[in-house]
Scaffold this active site. Sequence first.
Site, PDB file in Angstrom:
ATOM      1  N   ASP A  92       0.419  -1.356   0.218  1.00 59.51           N
ATOM      2  CA  ASP A  92       0.206   0.132   0.037  1.00 59.51           C
ATOM      3  C   ASP A  92       0.653   0.921   0.504  1.00 59.51           C
ATOM      4  O   ASP A  92       2.253   0.816   0.458  1.00 59.51           O
ATOM      5  CB  ASP A  92      -1.203  -0.230   1.196  1.00 59.51           C
ATOM      6  CG  ASP A  92      -0.320   0.238   2.879  1.00 59.51           C
ATOM      7  OD1 ASP A  92       0.782  -0.630   2.601  1.00 59.51           O
ATOM      8  OD2 ASP A  92      -0.875   0.418   3.324  1.00 59.51           O
ATOM      9  N   GLU A 156      -0.207  -1.715   5.519  1.00 55.46           N
ATOM     10  CA  GLU A 156       0.960  -1.102   6.479  1.00 55.46           C
ATOM     11  C   GLU A 156       1.120   0.643   6.960  1.00 55.46           C
ATOM     12  O   GLU A 156       1.866   1.399   8.444  1.00 55.46           O
ATOM     13  CB  GLU A 156       2.751  -1.158   6.010  1.00 55.46           C
ATOM     14  CG  GLU A 156       4.007  -0.722   6.404  1.00 55.46           C
ATOM     15  CD  GLU A 156       3.741   0.675   7.530  1.00 55.46           C
ATOM     16  OE1 GLU A 156       5.154   1.077   7.573  1.00 55.46           O
ATOM     17  OE2 GLU A 156       3.628   1.827   6.131  1.00 55.46           O
TER      18      GLU A 156
END
Length: 447
Positions: A92, A156
């Site tokens: 991400d 994350e």
Amino acid sequence: MAEATAPQESVDDLALDESVTFTSELIRIDTTNRGGGDCRERPAAEYVAERLAAAGLEPQLLERTPGRTNVVARIEGTDPSADALLVHGHLDVVPAEADDWTVHPFSGEVRDGVVWGRGAIDMKNMDAMVLAVVRAWARAGVRPRRDIVIAYTADEEASAEDGSGFLADRHPELFEGCTEGISESGAFTFHAGPGMPLYPIAAGERGTGWLKLTAHGKAGHGSKVNRANAVTALAAAVARIGTHEWPVRLTPTVRAALTEIAALHGIRADVDAPGFDVDELLGKLGPAAALVEPTVRNSSNPTMLEAGYKVNVIPGHALAYIDGRTVPGGEDEFHATLDRLTGPDVDWEFHHREVALQAPVDSPTYAKLRAAVERFDPDGHVVPYCMSGGTDAKQFSRLGITGYGFSPLKLPVGFDYQALFHGVDERVPVEALHFGVRVLDHYLRTA
């Protein structure tokens, strides 16, 4: 895969090309994480899983929430008695406003020897380099000495609940035998001055303490006297927190960083001497001070305020959010200080909380990380440092895995690596990716 007979470089031209191609193509897969579950990493997870499978691995796709996909694969080493090594990277990225960028943030454009786009530094570059190395091994018939577990994670950039937290809590068996791990934010070139290229390798992270403050008062008309105004109470608490001068707390990693960086500047730093003034020393270290300054003490930065719905109505409550960070061992002090700074009229709680980390800088692993960088840049100076923020290493530490920040890049003078994290015009030089592939190949085969 057959065992390699010698630690010769197994990187071929295709691996170098693939590190660039994979970085570009992963950037084009928009995995923006806006928080609150607003992200879908699955297309990127399928992309890396397909290429891992083509290298003869058996990647597993795992989800806590549909679309929030993680990928885990294991490469069997040649020494069954050796501890396994975790190599992890997140899929991400943080949001990007296209109007602010020179190049569209999700174009993955390669221009003038540079790959542009969100994730070029944080951290689809590392994702791509690891993928390129693994595929090069498959072509060359190479196996590492120890088992290597590769994990590509979701989430994350938010809570990690759908990513490394989920993997550590629900699938610990996939990381059996892993004692150490490497991931983002280390082994990049930091130009501390003419002829002084540093390569900081992270051996620690400050803890995360994102706070929610709530002030309760008496709602009423904006024209009336109100001595129980929630906004007033909250604003006073936020001001105290934002201006608080936290005391110095030097951890072993930061002590080592100060000592080694000072020595490179011709300064003998005795951090244990009575009256040692860390701020005075930092003032003598020039640009290199930026590597250490955020990690010599706890911090608390106000970031968000919420109150009211109409200018002439005094609200009954008000909210604020604080980005708090704690040095290893500084958690109790942080808690007690927040109790004092908020005062009796404001409550606080952790909105998100993760532990601080430390890793030894005198370990055989750190020595091998250092040697891998110096092999490919003999003029570089490897130094330890502690990250001011956090990574997925926090969640994997629940499994007893010691984490290091090691995503090697050789960067030119004037390239501000740290400013590009979450910044505009994020990009990475092609040559930096080539350097990273070679360093990772060497380290991972000899670790």
